[in-house]
Design an enzyme around this catalytic site. Structure first.
Site, short mmCIF file in Angstrom:
data_model
loop_
_atom_site.label_atom_id
_atom_site.label_comp_id
_atom_site.label_asym_id
_atom_site.label_seq_id
_atom_site.Cartn_x
_atom_site.Cartn_y
_atom_site.Cartn_z
N LYS A 1 23.99 -3.87 10.51
CA LYS A 1 24.01 -2.68 11.38
C LYS A 1 23.42 -3.08 12.72
CE LYS A 1 21.52 1.75 11.78
NZ LYS A 1 20.92 2.88 11.07
C1 5RP Z 1 16.82 2.09 13.01
C2 5RP Z 1 17.19 2.69 11.74
C3 5RP Z 1 16.68 4.07 11.57
O1 5RP Z 1 15.87 4.17 10.51
C4 5RP Z 1 17.76 5.12 11.55
O2 5RP Z 1 18.74 4.83 10.58
C5 5RP Z 1 18.32 5.29 12.91
O3 5RP Z 1 19.37 6.22 13.01
P1 5RP Z 1 19.80 6.82 14.44
O4 5RP Z 1 19.32 5.88 15.49
O5 5RP Z 1 21.30 6.89 14.38
O6 5RP Z 1 19.19 8.18 14.56
O7 5RP Z 1 17.83 2.11 10.91
O8 5RP Z 1 17.40 0.85 13.17
#
Ligand code: 5RP
Length: 298
Positions: A203
């Site tokens: 991710k």
């Molecule tokens: C940061 C993460 C967070 O915990 C979260 O998933 C972030 O989600 P968003 O930025 O879309 O609100 O993984 O890397």
């Protein structure tokens, strides 16, 4: 004993049809064991092969984030529109219905809160517990260039080893520290390190310049991170570009659950990711769905 009287003779060998190899449509996953491929298919559906993941794991380092104060009321109604849910085991066990059909991507690293050095994370879930929870994957933060870079990479490689033993894939999440440059060069480095060291998918954040080089140089699927809340048209445009430039989908949190119409937003994101709907059209869809949802909490 089974009834074996009058067994039918076998005859349908289809000798003119080559035997079809069972193949996955997930990038880099052909050499993985069946169980791991099966889990990945709970995230990357058989249709478009892409994913809309809903990220709600923010509480593991920042407590009751805006929009996540009551996960039962604000997130559970969104789940039918998510291919996968990224959350902690605390929220999963306490709040998410066990009838959930979407894949669960379980947050498996943690330790420091926003009050401390964020890269000082440790593994926070045992793979036996991930198996008990029947999750589709576990997620670990990797802080390339961060103060605890090596420790965070080691967290990931230990989870990869444990995951291979159980057939549970690992999502490497490229975390950016406050002072780090967010550009394609950095994300190429971070994503490639995660993939080289065994993460089955990664991710990472979208960058306007050169994102296609990040996805091209990563041998496993890259899922776009959502990041801070943007106006809906901008968020849909970012998701559209990321997918057109090689992302295997999105993992969005605040851009969905902090929208003033989260159900409409996640439905519009689905169209962008799975049907390549153009951002302006998806925004029109969002606005019309939002009108339908006036007066409904989500
Ligand atoms: C940061 C993460 C967070 O915990 C979260 O998933 C972030 O989600 P968003 O930025 O879309 O609100 O993984 O890397």
């Amino acid at each position: 004993m089974a009834d074996i009287d009058n067994l039918k003779d076998t005859k349908d060998y289809f000798l003119d049809v080559p035997v079809q190899p069972a193949q996955t449509n997930v990038r880099g996953a052909n050499a993985l064991d069946w169980g791991m491929q099966n889990r990945l298919s709970r995230i990357f559906g058989p249709g478009s092969g892409k994913t809309v993941m809903l990220a709600v794991d923010h509480g593991y380092f920042q407590g009751p984030t805006a929009g996540l104060e009551r996960v039962d009321l604000t997130i559970v109604p969104l789940l039918q529109n998510a291919d996968a849910l990224m959350c902690t085991r605390g929220i999963l066990r306490s709040t998410i219905p066990s009838s959930l059909q979407s894949g669960v991507v379980l947050r498996a690293s943690g330790g420091p809160s926003i009050l401390k050095e964020m890269s000082n994370e440790h593994i926070a879930v045992d793979m036996d517990d991930a198996a008990r929870l029947n999750v589709a994957a576990v997620a670990v933060q990797v802080f390339i260039g961060g103060e605890f870079e090596t420790q965070s990479v080691h967290n990931m490689t230990r989870l990869v080893d444990a995951g291979l033993g159980r057939g549970i894939p690992v999502l490497g999440v490229t975390a950016v520290g406050k002072d780090m440059v967010r550009d394609a060069r950095y994300f190429r480095l971070a994503c490639r390190i995660c993939a080289e060291l065994g993460a089955q998918f990664v991710k990472t954040y979208y960058v306007a310049e050169g994102f296609e080089t990040v996805t091209a140089s990563c041998p496993v699927p890259v899922v776009m991170a959502g990041g801070k809340k943007l106006p809906e048209l901008e968020a849909l445009t970012m998701a559209y570009r990321a997918v057109q430039e090689g992302a295997a989908g999105v993992d969005m949190g605040r851009n969905i659950f902090q929208s003033d119409a989260p159900v409409a937003m996640i439905q519009a994101v689905n169209k962008v990711v799975h049907d390549a709907m153009k951002p302006k059209q998806a925004f029109e869809l969002f606005k019309s769905l939002r009108r339908e949802h006036v007066g409904i909490r989500v």
